[in-house]
Structures are given as C-alpha cells and as structure tokens.
Design a protein around this motif. Structure first.
Motif, PDB file in Angstrom:
ATOM      1  N   PRO A   2       0.689  -1.813   0.345  1.00  0.00           N
ATOM      2  CA  PRO A   2       0.224  -0.243   0.290  1.00  0.00           C
ATOM      3  C   PRO A   2       1.022   1.432  -0.223  1.00  0.00           C
ATOM      4  O   PRO A   2       2.052   1.095   0.739  1.00  0.00           O
ATOM      5  N   GLN A   3       0.788   2.270  -0.754  1.00  0.00           N
ATOM      6  CA  GLN A   3       0.651   3.677  -0.994  1.00  0.00           C
ATOM      7  C   GLN A   3      -0.097   4.774  -0.891  1.00  0.00           C
ATOM      8  O   GLN A   3      -0.337   4.542  -1.575  1.00  0.00           O
ATOM      9  N   PRO A   4       0.611   5.633   0.034  1.00  0.00           N
ATOM     10  CA  PRO A   4      -0.611   7.075   0.590  1.00  0.00           C
ATOM     11  C   PRO A   4      -0.327   7.716  -1.104  1.00  0.00           C
ATOM     12  O   PRO A   4       0.716   7.350  -1.720  1.00  0.00           O
ATOM     13  N   LEU A   5      -1.662   8.103  -1.377  1.00  0.00           N
ATOM     14  CA  LEU A   5      -1.696   9.338  -1.974  1.00  0.00           C
ATOM     15  C   LEU A   5      -0.334  10.204  -2.639  1.00  0.00           C
ATOM     16  O   LEU A   5      -0.003   9.903  -3.572  1.00  0.00           O
ATOM     17  N   GLU A   6      -0.124  10.808  -1.066  1.00  0.00           N
ATOM     18  CA  GLU A   6       0.722  11.176  -0.794  1.00  0.00           C
ATOM     19  C   GLU A   6       1.807  11.458  -1.608  1.00  0.00           C
ATOM     20  O   GLU A   6       2.531  12.265  -1.944  1.00  0.00           O
TER      21      GLU A   6
END
Length: 189
Positions: free
Chosen positions: A41-45
């Motif tokens: 998972p990777q945050p959009l930020e």
C-alpha cells in the motif's frame, strides 16, 4: 500531443497521479501485471510527492512517458499511461510499455496507443528498434503488439512471479524498416 484514431497521448499532469493511484496502486492484481516490484500500500501523498520531485528535476533522457486519453473526450481525462523506457540513444533502441485502466479496456485503445508510440519512437526519436515485454497471460498487450507489427521473438519461461504463480514473459520486437513497410511511415501527429 500525439493523436491516433481512438487515443491521444499527452503530457502527464499532477491530476493524473490520483487517477493512476486509484486504478493501479490500490489494486494488487493490476499492480502485479504492470510492475516488477511487490505490491504494498502506498498513500496518494507519496505518489504526488514523487511526481513533484520528478517535475523539479531535469527530465530523464532514457524515459518518455505520456498520459493516455480517449480522442473523443473533450477533457482528455487520463485513462492510462504509456511510454518508452530504457531509451538508448547510441544503439537507438527502447522498450515500450502501456497501462490502460480497467474501465477503459476492450475499446481498441491499446492497439492505437502502441501504434502512436511506434510513430513517436521511429519518426520523432529516430530509433531503430522497439521491444515490448509482457506476461503470456496479458492477451490484450500481446494482440496490440502483433496488430502493430511486432514479431514475437521469444519467451522467458516462468520468469515472472504474479500473485503466487510463475508466469512466462513474452518478448516482442519491431524494427524501424518493418514499421515503415507496414505503416507507410505512420500517420500519427
């Protein structure tokens, strides 16, 4: 901007990052077939920060990446991305890659995008050879490559790890002379 029969290749915009993130980065199955790194998972930020950092740096001469849009969309909303990578200006070779987001598949965009990239590579960049690698299970990309004049040159048996399974990778190649003979020099513009 490069315009084909169904698709447009335009510059990548910051707004496109969120669309790609929603379509690819949040989907482990799609990530598994579009990226060689394991999904996490990777945050959009983080994706936006990477875009901002890349925008502030000198462009990488070994990469030419575009947003894919439908030609009939007046907003030219991003429905995928595509480009050349591993561009070798001495050997005049590059690899070609595309991702069409799931909602836009099955509409002939992939083949049009591959053809636009070929025109860009051979006409605009003066390359001699393009190579595309895809999973044997990716029938859409295999069809698009063959319809665009690529020749299947080989198979790397069980070279990819995709969600717990080993999958063959298929290699395609296209030479400038073959593209010129088949496309008459191309008509993308």
């Amino acid at each position: 901007m490069l315009t084909g029969a169904r698709a447009v290749l335009r510059e990548l915009r910051r707004d496109d990052v969120a669309l790609r993130h929603a379509a690819v980065a949040g989907d482990p199955e799609l990530h598994a077939v579009t990226d060689v790194t394991p999904w996490r998972p990777q945050p959009l930020e983080r994706a936006l920060a990477a875009y901002d950092k890349q925008l502030a740096e000198e462009p990488d001469r070994k990469v030419a990446w575009f947003a894919v849009a439908r030609r009939d969309d007046p907003e030219l909303a991003c429905v995928g991305d595509a480009g050349l990578w591993g561009i070798d200006e001495h050997q005049r070779t590059a690899h070609l890659g595309i991702t069409v987001f799931p909602a836009a598949r099955g509409q002939g965009l992939g083949t049009d995008v591959v053809r636009l990239l070929c025109a860009y590579a051979f006409r605009d960049r003066g390359l001699h050879r393009l190579q595309a690698e895809t999973l044997a299970s990716n029938t859409g990309m295999r069809r698009a490559a063959l319809a665009s004049g690529f020749t299947e040159e080989g198979r790397l048996r069980e070279s990819a790890y995709v969600l717990g399974d080993r999958v063959d990778e298929v290699l395609f190649g296209l030479l400038r002379a073959e593209w010129l003979a088949a496309a008459g020099g191309g008509s993308a513009g």
